[in-house]
Design an enzyme around this catalytic site. Structure first.
Site, short mmCIF file in Angstrom:
data_model
loop_
_atom_site.label_atom_id
_atom_site.label_comp_id
_atom_site.label_asym_id
_atom_site.label_seq_id
_atom_site.Cartn_x
_atom_site.Cartn_y
_atom_site.Cartn_z
CG ASP A 40 -0.26 -0.36 2.53
OD1 ASP A 40 0.98 -0.29 2.59
OD2 ASP A 40 -0.96 -0.71 3.49
CG ASN A 55 -8.48 -0.68 12.04
OD1 ASN A 55 -7.54 -1.41 11.68
ND2 ASN A 55 -8.90 0.32 11.29
CG HIS A 57 -5.61 -1.78 8.88
ND1 HIS A 57 -5.56 -0.39 8.94
CD2 HIS A 57 -4.34 -2.18 9.18
CE1 HIS A 57 -4.34 -0.02 9.24
NE2 HIS A 57 -3.58 -1.08 9.41
P1 PGA Z 1 2.37 -1.04 12.64
O1 PGA Z 1 1.18 -1.12 11.61
O2 PGA Z 1 3.33 -2.11 12.22
O3 PGA Z 1 2.96 0.32 12.46
O4 PGA Z 1 1.79 -1.29 13.98
C1 PGA Z 1 0.66 -2.36 11.26
C2 PGA Z 1 -0.44 -2.18 10.27
O5 PGA Z 1 -1.14 -1.14 10.33
O6 PGA Z 1 -0.65 -3.06 9.43
#
Ligand code: PGA
Length: 243
Positions: free
Chosen positions: A67, A130, A132
């Protein structure tokens, strides 16, 4: 889903590194699905060290990222393009021409074409608090391909730590879809820390629902979940702790 639970985060990342070295050395032309955020950094640091020690080469590896934010340029200090270059690519022998990161809404067709011609062998995923995966926020269709998303306010506040203020965090992003992620032959998910425990328990023990995107991973035949004890503290099953 195979679950590996660790007391010690360093040991967790050392074991993920072993898996990666093994997979890359067994298939030097591997297509790696890559991720950004805090979670992959200790793995990328280890991969860089292993490359410098001559234990692995990325010469023929292809990297495809999940992404990218929309609304900031590629040279913005928080673009995922910049992240990948600084956290991994510039330190290893990967051919930058074999690296693909979605760019903006105009690049979707081209990026989807890359996914259609390069089956991902090993996809790395973090999980949002959340639930995702990639930037597929709660409510994303399990049938989705690469698309533009409106970022969840939870995601924006979680990611505020990387920016100077919440206002600077982009509101939109482009992400590989859930259908694309599920096409990967093997998926490694890493989750550490208390703030991931709720999402992890719903991903593993909850119902498979679009309101918790990571729950779809229950349906994939080859998922390896690496968690520390904080991220795994709400899991129902008894799991043996690695060190
Ligand atoms: P993070 O994000 O590794 O910064 O906790 C994980 C994600 O949002 O997939």
């Amino acid at each position: 889903m195979k679950i590996y639970k660790y007391n010690n985060k360093n040991n967790l990342y050392d074991d993920v590194l072993k898996l990666y070295i093994n997979e890359i050395n067994n298939n030097p032309k591997i297509n790696l699905g890559l991720a950004t955020g805090s979670t992959p950094i200790p793995l990328y640091e280890r991969l860089i060290n292993s490359y410098k020690e001559g234990k692995v080469s990325f010469k023929d590896v292809t990297g495809i990222n999940l992404d990218e934010y929309i609304g900031i340029s590629r040279d913005h200090f928080q673009s995922y393009y910049n992240f990948m270059y600084n956290q991994l690519f510039k330190h290893i022998d990967i051919n930058l021409e074999n690296t693909y990161i979605p760019k903006d809404e105009k690049s979707i067709e081209e990026f989807q074409g890359i996914l259609n011609t390069h089956k991902i062998d090993l996809q790395l995923l973090g999980i949002g608090s959340n639930g995702h995966i990639g930037f597929n926020e709660p409510g994303s269709s399990f049938e989705s391909n690469t698309h533009v998303v409106l970022l969840d306010e939870k995601t924006r506040t979680d990611n505020q730590r990387f920016f100077n203020s919440l206002d600077e965090v982009p509101t939109h992003a482009v992400t590989m879809g859930i259908k694309d992620i599920l096409e990967a032959k093997m998926i490694v998910v890493i989750a550490t820390g208390d703030n991931k425990s709720d999402a992890v328990s719903k991903m593993v023990d909850g119902e498979v629902t679009e309101s918790l995107p990571a729950s779809v991973l229950q349906k994939h035949p080859n998922v390896h979940l690496f968690i520390d004890k904080d991220a795994g503290k709400l899991l129902k099953g008894e799991y043996k702790y690695e060190d």
